[in-house]
Design a protein around this motif. Structure first.
Motif, mmCIF file in Angstrom:
data_model
loop_
_atom_site.group_PDB
_atom_site.id
_atom_site.type_symbol
_atom_site.label_atom_id
_atom_site.label_comp_id
_atom_site.label_asym_id
_atom_site.label_seq_id
_atom_site.Cartn_x
_atom_site.Cartn_y
_atom_site.Cartn_z
ATOM 1 N N PHE A 94 46.272 86.676 24.611
ATOM 2 C CA PHE A 94 47.648 86.187 24.604
ATOM 3 C C PHE A 94 47.650 84.658 24.645
ATOM 4 N N HIS A 117 43.985 82.145 42.277
ATOM 5 C CA HIS A 117 44.881 81.292 41.491
ATOM 6 C C HIS A 117 46.137 80.914 42.253
ATOM 7 N N SER A 138 50.432 76.840 31.241
ATOM 8 C CA SER A 138 49.724 78.119 31.268
ATOM 9 C C SER A 138 48.302 78.006 31.823
ATOM 10 N N LEU A 139 47.863 76.796 32.120
ATOM 11 C CA LEU A 139 46.562 76.663 32.778
ATOM 12 C C LEU A 139 46.792 76.301 34.249
ATOM 13 N N ILE A 153 40.478 80.555 25.631
ATOM 14 C CA ILE A 153 40.555 81.578 26.681
ATOM 15 C C ILE A 153 41.036 82.903 26.080
ATOM 16 N N ALA A 154 42.038 82.820 25.206
ATOM 17 C CA ALA A 154 42.567 84.044 24.600
ATOM 18 C C ALA A 154 41.484 84.759 23.788
ATOM 19 N N PHE A 172 49.639 83.956 32.625
ATOM 20 C CA PHE A 172 48.535 83.804 31.679
ATOM 21 C C PHE A 172 47.263 84.423 32.253
ATOM 22 N N THR A 205 47.138 86.905 34.237
ATOM 23 C CA THR A 205 47.290 88.354 34.079
ATOM 24 C C THR A 205 46.959 88.769 32.656
ATOM 25 N N ALA A 206 47.466 87.981 31.701
ATOM 26 C CA ALA A 206 47.220 88.299 30.295
ATOM 27 C C ALA A 206 45.741 88.159 29.941
ATOM 28 N N LYS A 207 44.993 87.361 30.725
ATOM 29 C CA LYS A 207 43.563 87.220 30.464
ATOM 30 C C LYS A 207 42.796 88.464 30.877
ATOM 31 N N GLY A 208 43.441 89.336 31.652
ATOM 32 C CA GLY A 208 42.775 90.548 32.092
ATOM 33 C C GLY A 208 42.086 90.405 33.439
ATOM 34 N N LEU A 209 42.454 89.403 34.232
ATOM 35 C CA LEU A 209 41.845 89.248 35.559
ATOM 36 C C LEU A 209 42.384 90.320 36.512
ATOM 37 N N THR A 222 37.445 84.510 32.775
ATOM 38 C CA THR A 222 37.973 85.436 31.778
ATOM 39 C C THR A 222 36.837 86.196 31.102
ATOM 40 N N VAL A 264 43.620 77.031 25.698
ATOM 41 C CA VAL A 264 44.310 78.312 25.855
ATOM 42 C C VAL A 264 43.853 79.293 24.768
ATOM 43 N N ASN A 293 36.022 90.357 31.396
ATOM 44 C CA ASN A 293 36.177 91.229 30.234
ATOM 45 C C ASN A 293 34.882 91.665 29.577
ATOM 46 N N GLN A 339 38.154 78.525 34.491
ATOM 47 C CA GLN A 339 39.189 79.353 33.874
ATOM 48 C C GLN A 339 38.657 80.099 32.662
ATOM 49 N N GLU A 373 53.747 80.184 35.064
ATOM 50 C CA GLU A 373 53.152 80.573 33.787
ATOM 51 C C GLU A 373 51.661 80.824 33.912
ATOM 52 N N TYR A 374 50.956 80.028 34.733
ATOM 53 C CA TYR A 374 49.516 80.216 34.782
ATOM 54 C C TYR A 374 49.129 81.539 35.421
ATOM 55 N N VAL A 375 49.993 82.047 36.310
ATOM 56 C CA VAL A 375 49.718 83.372 36.869
ATOM 57 C C VAL A 375 49.948 84.443 35.797
ATOM 58 N N ARG A 415 44.193 94.090 28.466
ATOM 59 C CA ARG A 415 44.487 92.656 28.438
ATOM 60 C C ARG A 415 43.185 91.862 28.418
ATOM 61 N N GLY A 416 43.155 90.852 27.591
ATOM 62 C CA GLY A 416 41.961 89.996 27.562
ATOM 63 C C GLY A 416 40.869 90.561 26.674
ATOM 64 N N PHE A 420 50.320 81.509 25.209
ATOM 65 C CA PHE A 420 51.695 81.210 25.595
ATOM 66 C C PHE A 420 52.196 79.928 24.950
#
Lengths: 571, 325
Positions: A93, B237, A101-102, A166-167, B222, B224-228, A115, A163, A119, A111, B218-220, A87-88, A95
């Motif tokens: 990803f 968060h 999502s922020l 960030i992705a 997201f 997770t999807a960021k790889g944190l 990330t 977003v 990564n 933020q 959703e931000y949690v 992931r990342g 959303f």
């Protein structure tokens, strides 16, 4: 070797009532630099696929079988620690809703850099400079200033850019974008899609674009996968799938998309979807619905909106000179004739809904007046005087999930206005009217004993329409009635509104941001921007020969659906 | 910021005005001050003269105006029993009460947040079930019972901890504190635990439900999807978002805790305002009762204002400068 290869993926949701397979045996591939659209209606399992690939399924969802490979390496069935590294840094990803999502409590800088640091192996200073470069790449002006700000200081479009930044920040090979533009305005949607497209080509990454919007698919994707109830029904090059669809469902779906190029009398009904059954025919001339007690002697325009202005306070202060306002409606005037459908179009914040609420008497205007059948509504003093006027004007709201009391049965929801305005002579008559209304909107009388949550979005919107019709209104105000619905359901609802209008000689004020829908439904259209009504024109004239610059701009942004329709219709 | 402060100050004044009205009404209608002031031998005529001299026969509004103008200058009347200004008596005892509340608040913060967060992160763990069971058990036991049971077990049976009083205190810059001596700390333990026991289950549940909500946001997802790393998501968060509503509720509850000290202080013979208040009621010491009501009201108003200010500092979307209301 493909960038992403999904083989026989099956995702299940076990529950007390047995196992529900959200995705059944799905296989497809994505190459570098390629955008693959995954399209389908709600419940098709398209978002589940994206979440399944990066193991973010909401519980109790599980990948039951099948494999996912990223550049030949298996990424399904990894441990949580191994998955976190994917992931990342390998898969980014995006959303749907940039508003949620922020994290509202952290700055954009934090933020973004967290990330990057999670990564990539870089120093904190380098992370900040990378963050600034990314913000520049996604088109955020003055990144040095904006990076210190919080999400709420950004507009929706700008947040979605954040977003996307960030992705991209973990330098992934694949981006999964789940409905990235659904929550945004048309003009911003266009910019964001172009941005995703450009970045995919420039950075040579693959992109899986999950969407329900056929216009988006035809504009930006290279390949498209059409899903229906968890099955992949068609997969291939976009031109080919949209131009010469093989599967019945794809054909139905394409035909339900409102055409932006020509006005049709009715939408072709989507035969593939179970919900679509034609309503029972009622002889409205003799029915209660058609017998109005209102005497129609007035011959002028049914509704006349004259120089309506309304402003809201955005910054309050004790001193009047220091207060700040937003002009929600600025000197707006238009007329609607009996039996006409008048459309109001514009982006969010343009004041469309404000006008609707002023007409319905929910907001009193600061200046100007609204006359209905020659009666000045703004001059009515008491609620008692307003009540008969309210009965003649009904609203259908955008969100069918929140506009009904979840604790009331459908029967009572529809009967309430009849009882309140004492329109029926007896309870037996009320019952008969509600049952007829339910039949008429295509739900059947058995729906009356159920509660709102037992219905889908489209069915609920039918209930909203039945409720609005229950007072035998003359004017129906529809505020984005289909924007929360799937295209096939949208087609049904719009057909229903059209039929009702023909039968009952309803007058409609139809508000939408969706130009193709407006074109299909309305007789005349008003274009709004920042509280001002810029142009009023008959529908065809607006689309073929818009006068105002902003109208031209809007019409040019309209996502063109490049399916080869002629083939479809002849087939 | 300035507008916000002025606005809050104005609201606080209105609240204090209403409290003073209530407090004065109590004072004016409760008991006969002369009975406390003079002996049995004084005749009814002499009493009437005294009443006139003391202004007790004046119209209500005159008396109230006199009361409020004195109160604004810090004079809340003289305690019948202590023969000292009521404000001074309360201020002397307030230190003990505030230390008790502070100790209890510390216990609540350091127990409820870890337990609430743990039970939200591991909703299916056996520990979570135990925590939730104990918290619903705890919420249903009255304070005095907790206090008596604690006292019985730890003071009488085990004889580990003292059962009443404050113990040794030291004077630091005019503040008598029990936090700096071993004896004082030992005396604080049981009263603080029993005072904390009322709010603790509530706060565990509050932290847990707010944390669960943050985790499903959703931000949690997201993040997770960021790889944190999960720890970063949980403790940075989600936790920060959890603390916002907890802060608001916490501010209100601190005021409530000051009021709850009446029970705890009585059981543990704690020389604080709660105990004092109970004694004042028994002795019909009306000026002291009035002063206590006004003090507790003041504590409520002050803590709530501070919490609102803090909230604006922690939450960037709340703009206390007045923009974007």
């Amino acid at each position: 070797m493909s960038l992403l290869e999904v083989k026989n993926l099956r995702i299940e949701y076990p529950s007390r009532h047995g196992v529900h397979a959200a995705v059944k045996s799905l296989s497809f591939t994505i190459e570098r630099g390629e955008i693959v659209g995954v399209v389908g209606e709600s419940g098709a399992g398209k978002s589940t696929v994206g979440n399944g690939i990066i193991d973010l399924l909401s519980p109790p969802g599980v990948i039951a079988s099948g494999e996912v490979f990223l550049e030949g390496e298996k990424v399904s069935g990894l441990s949580p620690q191994e998955m976190r590294k994917v992931r990342g840094s390998k898969i980014g990803f995006i959303f749907q809703d940039p508003m949620t999502s922020l994290n509202p409590l952290f700055t954009i800088e934090r933020q973004l850099t967290e990330t990057i640091l999670a990564n990539l192996d870089v120093t904190p200073q380098e992370a900040v400079s990378r963050a600034l470069t990314l913000m520049e790449q996604v088109g955020i002006p003055e990144p040095h200033l904006r990076i210190k700000q919080y999400p709420h200081q950004f507009s929706g479009g700008m947040r979605q850019r954040v977003v996307i930044a960030i992705a991209l920040s973990g330098e992934p090979d694949l981006i999964i974008a789940d409905e990235p533009t659904t929550a945004l305005d048309v003009s911003i949607q266009d910019q964001i899609l172009k941005l995703i497209r450009d970045l995919c080509i420039k950075k040579n990454v693959g992109c899986m674009l999950v969407t329900h919007d056929m216009g988006v698919v035809s504009n930006v994707t290279d390949k498209v996968a059409v899903m229906y109830r968890g099955d992949l029904v068609e997969f291939g090059a976009t031109q080919q799938v949209l131009g010469t669809p093989v599967h019945d469902y794809t054909r139905s779906l394409i035909s339900a998309v409102p055409r932006s190029d020509i006005k049709l009398d009715r939408f072709p009904l989507v035969s593939y979807i179970e919900e679509a059954h034609e309503m029972e025919k009622l002889d409205v001339k003799t029915h209660w619905l058609g017998q109005s007690e209102d005497q129609r002697i007035y011959t002028g325009p049914l509704l006349n909106v004259e120089n309506v202005s309304l402003r809201f306070i955005t910054k309050d202060s004790f001193f009047e000179s220091r207060r700040e306002f937003v002009q929600a409606s600025n000197n707006v005037s238009f007329q609607i004739q009996e039996g006409e459908t008048f459309g109001l179009v514009g982006e969010s914040g343009s004041g469309k809904s404000t006008i609707a609420r002023v007409i319905a008497g929910l907001y009193p205007p600061d200046e100007g007046k609204v006359t209905f059948e020659g009666v000045d509504l703004t001059a009515l003093k008491s609620e008692k005087e307003r009540r008969p006027m309210r009965r003649q004007m009904q609203m259908v709201f955008q969100n069918p999930y929140t506009s009904m009391n979840p604790r009331m049965k459908i029967f009572d929801i529809i009967a309430e206005p009849i009882r309140f305005h004492k329109l029926a002579e007896s309870e037996a008559q009320t019952r008969q009217i509600v049952h007829d209304l339910l039949d008429h909107v295509g739900l059947g009388r058995m729906a009356g004993v159920k509660y709102p949550h037992e219905f889908s979005g489209g069915q609920r919107q039918r209930i909203s329409i039945a409720r609005a019709l229950a007072t035998r209104p003359r004017l129906l105000i529809c505020d984005e009635p289909t924007s929360a619905l799937d295209v096939s359901v949208q087609a049904q609802i719009l057909n229903l509104l059209k039929d009702l209008q023909d039968e009952l000689n309803l007058t409609m004020l139809f508000i939408s941001h969706d130009l193709p829908v407006i074109r299909q439904v309305c007789d005349r259209i008003g274009v709004m921007k920042q509280g001002q009504l810029l142009e009023i024109a008959p529908t065809e004239q607006l689309f073929t020969n818009p006068q105002h610059d902003y109208s031209k701009h809007l019409v040019s942004l309209m996502p063109e659906f490049k399916g080869l329709r002629n083939d479809l219709e002849s087939a | 910021m300035f507008t916000f402060l002025v606005k809050r100050l104005f609201q606080a004044l209105i609240v204090m005005f209403v409290i003073s009205l209530v407090a004065f009404a109590i004072q004016d209608n409760l008991g006969d001050p002369l009975r406390e002031l003079v002996g049995q031998s004084v005749s009814e005529e002499e009493r009437q003269v005294l009443r006139d001299e003391l202004g007790l026969n004046d119209p209500y509004m005159t008396k109230y105006t006199r009361f409020i103008s004195n109160a604004v200058q810090g004079d809340l009347g003289t305690s019948y029993f202590f023969k000292k200004p009521a404000a001074e008596v309360i201020l002397n005892k307030l230190q003990a009460t505030l230390e008790l509340v502070f100790g209890a608040a510390l216990i609540i913060v350091f127990v409820s947040i870890p337990l609430g967060v743990f039970s939200a992160i591991h909703p299916k763990s056996a520990w979570t079930k135990l925590i939730m069971a104990l918290s619903s058990f705890g919420i249903s036991i009255p304070v005095f019972l907790t206090a008596i049971m604690l006292m019985y077990v730890f003071a009488i049976e085990l004889n580990w901890l003292p059962s009443y009083g404050r113990g040794d205190t030291v004077n630091v810059l005019g503040w008598e504190t029990g936090f700096l001596t071993k004896d004082g700390l030992l005396h604080l333990i049981l009263p603080c635990i029993s005072l904390a026991s009322i709010m603790l289950p509530l706060f565990i549940r509050l932290v847990r439900s707010e944390m669960l909500e943050a985790l499903s946001s959703e931000y949690v997802k997201f993040a997770t999807a960021k790889g944190l790393a999960m720890n970063k998501i949980y403790y940075q968060h989600a936790l920060k978002n959890t603390m916002l509503p907890v802060l608001t509720v916490g501010g209100v509850q601190i005021g409530t805790m000051v009021a709850y000290t009446i029970l705890t202080e009585t059981v543990f013979q704690w020389p604080g305002t709660g105990f004092l208040f109970l004694e004042a009621i028994n002795r019909v010491d009306t000026p002291l009762i009035t002063a206590y009501v006004i003090f507790v009201g003041l504590i409520f108003v002050v803590t709530n204002t501070i919490v609102d200010l803090l909230y604006g500092v922690v939450n960037p979307t709340v703009n206390i400068t007045g923009k974007g209301a």
